[in-house]
Design an enzyme around this catalytic site. Sequence first.
Site, PDB file in Angstrom:
ATOM      1  CE1 TYR A  86      27.453   7.320  30.748  1.00  0.00           C
ATOM      2  CE2 TYR A  86      27.471   7.018  33.062  1.00  0.00           C
ATOM      3  CZ  TYR A  86      27.950   7.757  32.091  1.00  0.00           C
ATOM      4  OH  TYR A  86      28.610   8.742  32.047  1.00  0.00           O
ATOM      5  CB  THR A 117      22.419  -1.927  39.902  1.00  0.00           C
ATOM      6  OG1 THR A 117      23.584  -1.365  40.957  1.00  0.00           O
ATOM      7  CG2 THR A 117      21.369  -0.707  39.732  1.00  0.00           C
ATOM      8  CG  ASP A 118      24.427  -2.894  44.627  1.00  0.00           C
ATOM      9  OD1 ASP A 118      24.647  -3.194  43.279  1.00  0.00           O
ATOM     10  OD2 ASP A 118      25.022  -2.200  45.188  1.00  0.00           O
ATOM     11  CE1 TYR A 150      24.525   2.049  36.535  1.00  0.00           C
ATOM     12  CE2 TYR A 150      24.728   1.585  38.977  1.00  0.00           C
ATOM     13  CZ  TYR A 150      24.540   1.047  37.724  1.00  0.00           C
ATOM     14  OH  TYR A 150      24.432  -0.210  37.440  1.00  0.00           O
ATOM     15  CD1 TRP A 203      28.848  -3.968  45.273  1.00  0.00           C
ATOM     16  CD2 TRP A 203      30.328  -5.037  46.606  1.00  0.00           C
ATOM     17  NE1 TRP A 203      28.935  -3.195  46.563  1.00  0.00           N
ATOM     18  CE2 TRP A 203      29.873  -3.806  47.352  1.00  0.00           C
ATOM     19  CE3 TRP A 203      31.053  -5.914  47.421  1.00  0.00           C
ATOM     20  CZ2 TRP A 203      30.280  -3.528  48.643  1.00  0.00           C
ATOM     21  CZ3 TRP A 203      31.676  -5.375  48.674  1.00  0.00           C
ATOM     22  CH2 TRP A 203      31.136  -4.094  49.037  1.00  0.00           C
TER      23      TRP A 203
END
Length: 285
Positions: free
Chosen positions: A64, A104-105, A128, A153
């Site tokens: 998501y 993710t970062d 998130y 990104w």
Amino acid sequence: MSAHILVTGVNGQVGGAIMALKDDYPFELIPISRANWNMAKEPEKAVELIEQYQPAIVINPAAYTNVDGAEDDQEAAFAVNASAVAELAKACEKADIPLLHVSTDYVFDGTKETPYTEDDPINPINVYGKSKAEGERRVREVLNAHIILRTSWVFSKNGKNFVTTMRRLGKERDELKIVDDQCGGPTSADCIANVLMGIASQYLQGKAISWGTYHYAGSPIVSWYEFAEAIFEAEAEAHRPKLIPCASTEYPTKAQRPKNSALCSARIQREMGVLGCDWVTEVRS
């Protein structure tokens, strides 16, 4: 050993890029989309999929990813990014197969002044990021044979991402305000796909894998404004709007973003022999 690789999220950027490599490796890729598995509504279906297809390894880029939407729909974000991931990890543990999971970062708060390493403490500042951090935790909790690949990104030629958005807006507007106080390493979905398939290939060839968490992001590190400049510089024939740098406070979003999303990719380059991602070349290709 089975030479099947189960790939989730094949309609997304990274999943789609993995499927585009299907003729480059001597393994069968099993594509799983939302039509096969609605992760938000039936996370427990992971076991059924693993039993049905009996893959030798699973790659999970599905997520998501609506960062602002997650603030209003926390249940869906955690269902996909944490609960379904946990069920997938359990299914892999039961079948004694590895899981390559994309993260993710945004698990970091962005307050560090230098690129984040895998040893830095996480502290997500939006829903998130919290949901992805929980997914990571649950993978580590139940499955030893895993790779958690944090990236940042992400962009590709298709789908909704910063590059395609800039190119679309560049045709529609004469001026664009772009945030210049957030930095990170833009990362091509094609580069991520090659890294994941490279690790899967090494494993299927019987090579030892150093399981754990790794960072993989593009270089050089830039602001969104500098990224936009490079995108339009690559569009030699296109109409170029005037780019105006602005602070993130001038472009408010529902979810707070980290000021620093830069990730240090030294560990994966050293331990896996992975090549870096030159995002400038990728944008121009």
